[in-house]
Write a protein that holds these residues in place. Structure first.
Motif: not given
Length: 83
Positions: A22-39, A14-20
């Motif tokens: 713009d995933w880490g920028i698009r989906y920061p460690p704390l997500l809103s409902i919109d970001q969670a649904a999008d993810l 999981v850590t590796q997936a979000f370090s490549v």
């Protein structure tokens, strides 16, 4: 009816997936409902339903009127345990 199989992912994956990219920028460690649904590529209504059914326990916190999701826990829960 067949048994549902879930992927077993690790925290490292999981850590590796979000370090490549713009995933880490698009989906920061704390997500809103919109970001969670999008993810998760599901409607927000599904997220609300899963939360009200207790399926997201351990990865969601209510802050006033808003829900916030711990990204890594959410992915691990859904990919390793399913809902």
């Amino acid at each position: 009816m067949r048994d549902r199989k879930t992927l077993k992912v690790t925290q490292k994956e999981v850590t590796q997936a979000f370090s490549v990219g713009d995933w880490g920028i698009r989906y920061p460690p704390l997500l809103s409902i919109d970001q969670a649904a999008d993810l998760l590529q599901v409607p927000k209504a599904t997220i609300y339903q899963w939360n009200s059914e207790g399926k997201l326990t351990g990865c969601v916190q209510r802050l006033g009127k808003h829900l916030r999701f711990l990204r890594d826990r959410l992915v691990l829960k859904l990919m390793s345990k399913g809902v």
